[in-house]
Design a protein around this motif. Sequence first.
Motif, PDB file in Angstrom:
ATOM      1  N   VAL A  31       0.850  -1.180   0.000  1.00 31.29           N
ATOM      2  CA  VAL A  31       0.000   0.000   0.000  1.00 31.29           C
ATOM      3  C   VAL A  31       0.891   1.237   0.000  1.00 31.29           C
ATOM      4  CG1 VAL A  31      -1.904   1.189   1.126  1.00 31.29           C
ATOM      5  CG2 VAL A  31      -1.657  -1.295   1.389  1.00 31.29           C
ATOM      6  N   VAL A  32       0.615   2.163  -0.923  1.00 29.99           N
ATOM      7  CA  VAL A  32       1.386   3.390  -1.051  1.00 29.99           C
ATOM      8  C   VAL A  32       0.522   4.569  -0.633  1.00 29.99           C
ATOM      9  CG1 VAL A  32       2.793   4.823  -2.576  1.00 29.99           C
ATOM     10  CG2 VAL A  32       2.554   2.368  -3.046  1.00 29.99           C
ATOM     11  N   VAL A  33       1.054   5.438   0.206  1.00 33.92           N
ATOM     12  CA  VAL A  33       0.409   6.711   0.485  1.00 33.92           C
ATOM     13  C   VAL A  33       1.222   7.801  -0.205  1.00 33.92           C
ATOM     14  CG1 VAL A  33       1.596   6.986   2.705  1.00 33.92           C
ATOM     15  CG2 VAL A  33      -0.494   8.267   2.266  1.00 33.92           C
ATOM     16  N   THR A  34       0.539   8.692  -0.919  1.00 32.46           N
ATOM     17  CA  THR A  34       1.226   9.721  -1.691  1.00 32.46           C
ATOM     18  C   THR A  34       0.863  11.106  -1.164  1.00 32.46           C
ATOM     19  OG1 THR A  34      -0.520  10.061  -3.360  1.00 32.46           O
ATOM     20  CG2 THR A  34       1.056   8.267  -3.757  1.00 32.46           C
ATOM     21  N   THR A  35       1.739  12.044  -1.416  1.00 34.52           N
ATOM     22  CA  THR A  35       1.427  13.454  -1.181  1.00 34.52           C
ATOM     23  C   THR A  35       2.099  14.274  -2.271  1.00 34.52           C
ATOM     24  OG1 THR A  35       1.327  15.221   0.475  1.00 34.52           O
ATOM     25  CG2 THR A  35       3.360  13.976   0.376  1.00 34.52           C
ATOM     26  N   GLN A  44      -4.225  15.831  -9.049  1.00 31.11           N
ATOM     27  CA  GLN A  44      -3.041  16.316  -9.757  1.00 31.11           C
ATOM     28  C   GLN A  44      -1.884  15.334  -9.560  1.00 31.11           C
ATOM     29  OE1 GLN A  44      -3.390  20.240  -7.960  1.00 31.11           O
ATOM     30  NE2 GLN A  44      -4.250  21.096  -9.818  1.00 31.11           N
ATOM     31  N   ALA A  45      -0.696  15.784  -9.227  1.00 34.38           N
ATOM     32  CA  ALA A  45       0.489  14.914  -9.259  1.00 34.38           C
ATOM     33  C   ALA A  45       0.375  13.696  -8.345  1.00 34.38           C
ATOM     34  CB  ALA A  45       1.733  15.724  -8.900  1.00 34.38           C
ATOM     35  N   ALA A  46      -0.174  13.878  -7.139  1.00 33.52           N
ATOM     36  CA  ALA A  46      -0.280  12.735  -6.226  1.00 33.52           C
ATOM     37  C   ALA A  46      -1.109  11.623  -6.850  1.00 33.52           C
ATOM     38  CB  ALA A  46      -0.877  13.172  -4.886  1.00 33.52           C
ATOM     39  N   ALA A  60      -2.822   2.301  -3.903  1.00 35.99           N
ATOM     40  CA  ALA A  60      -2.184   3.599  -3.688  1.00 35.99           C
ATOM     41  C   ALA A  60      -3.239   4.654  -3.390  1.00 35.99           C
ATOM     42  CB  ALA A  60      -1.359   4.010  -4.905  1.00 35.99           C
ATOM     43  N   LEU A  61      -2.962   5.458  -2.385  1.00 33.61           N
ATOM     44  CA  LEU A  61      -3.886   6.492  -1.937  1.00 33.61           C
ATOM     45  C   LEU A  61      -3.358   7.878  -2.278  1.00 33.61           C
ATOM     46  CD1 LEU A  61      -6.362   7.455  -0.224  1.00 33.61           C
ATOM     47  CD2 LEU A  61      -4.819   7.442   1.753  1.00 33.61           C
ATOM     48  N   ALA A  62      -4.196   8.671  -2.922  1.00 30.94           N
ATOM     49  CA  ALA A  62      -3.976  10.115  -3.065  1.00 30.94           C
ATOM     50  C   ALA A  62      -5.129  10.794  -2.340  1.00 30.94           C
ATOM     51  CB  ALA A  62      -3.946  10.525  -4.528  1.00 30.94           C
ATOM     52  N   PHE A  63      -4.832  11.834  -1.571  1.00 30.47           N
ATOM     53  CA  PHE A  63      -5.902  12.466  -0.800  1.00 30.47           C
ATOM     54  C   PHE A  63      -5.698  13.975  -0.732  1.00 30.47           C
ATOM     55  CE2 PHE A  63      -2.597  11.624   2.319  1.00 30.47           C
ATOM     56  CZ  PHE A  63      -2.630  12.728   3.161  1.00 30.47           C
ATOM     57  N   ASP A  64      -6.793  14.665  -0.453  1.00 31.15           N
ATOM     58  CA  ASP A  64      -6.736  16.103  -0.220  1.00 31.15           C
ATOM     59  C   ASP A  64      -6.360  16.336   1.237  1.00 31.15           C
ATOM     60  OD1 ASP A  64      -7.551  16.701  -2.812  1.00 31.15           O
ATOM     61  OD2 ASP A  64      -9.673  16.789  -2.268  1.00 31.15           O
ATOM     62  N   HIS A  65      -5.290  17.068   1.454  1.00 30.61           N
ATOM     63  CA  HIS A  65      -4.893  17.401   2.816  1.00 30.61           C
ATOM     64  C   HIS A  65      -5.942  18.303   3.464  1.00 30.61           C
ATOM     65  CE1 HIS A  65      -0.843  15.707   3.265  1.00 30.61           C
ATOM     66  NE2 HIS A  65      -0.756  15.841   1.948  1.00 30.61           N
TER      67      HIS A  65
END
Length: 292
Positions: A31-35, A44-46, A60-65
């Motif tokens: 599992v990948v967490v991205t920022t 976008q990039a994440a 893989a997770l991309a999320f809004d901070h």
Amino acid sequence: MTVNTVPFTFTRSGDRLVGTLYLPVGEPTGVVVTTGPLTSVKEQAAGVYAEALARRGFAALAFDHRTFGESAGEPRQLEDPLGKAADISAAVSALEADERFTGKPVVALGVCAGGGYMARAVADDPRLRAFAGVAGVYADAAANPADPAVAERGRLARERRLATGEVETIPAVAADNGDVAMPLTEAFEYYGTPRGVVPNYTNGFAVESFEHTAGFDAQEAAARLSVPFLLVHSENALVPPWAHKFYAGVASPKSELWLDSVGQIDFYDDPRLIEPAADAAAELFRGVCAVA
């Protein structure tokens, strides 16, 4: 490889954070967490790198901070590096609690400013088992100390908000590179045009962010990394000397991949950079997951 996407939400400090989980067909390797970059959102990039890693067999997770995009949090558009690192740790907790990923190692990928933020998150959270930084901006407070006037501007904006409720904002980018968070023509060509704009993105930066970003240091995390690290960068991207210094300071197992970019922003959307970067990150992550 086919990729599926599903919503993924979690909370930090009572605020709901909204993400997109990219899932491969079949059992994920890990599992990948991205920022991602300054002021950016998950589409976008994440999200680009999350999707690329899902195509390579990872969830893989991309999320809004917090304060950005679909996520909650006030004041809106607050760029807080250590707050974003805390968001990442909250994401790790949520991923580890998800029964779909029981026993799967969680690894990390950060892009641009997110590389520096992720460095701090990985150094502070032993649950993250490997780290890839793509065109990372590894801020060096020793070489580039905070400008007192910038930090003061942020402090005054915070005090004004607390007194009046008014949030002072400036654009993240503008064509004239004036009073903006990112005075870079290539940043405007991405965030200020259809090239990079998505409906979820707001071209704004809370001025009180300067109180958090001025003097932020990513370099100190290098010596504290205890997990395998991959540096992907370019001599044409932002601040290569910081990348070289950060890499030199890492004592854990490490590798580097230097690519030939036009600048910084093509790492966000050019497959000629994304694909080799994702290949290298997937190779690192597979090695870690294989022995977990």
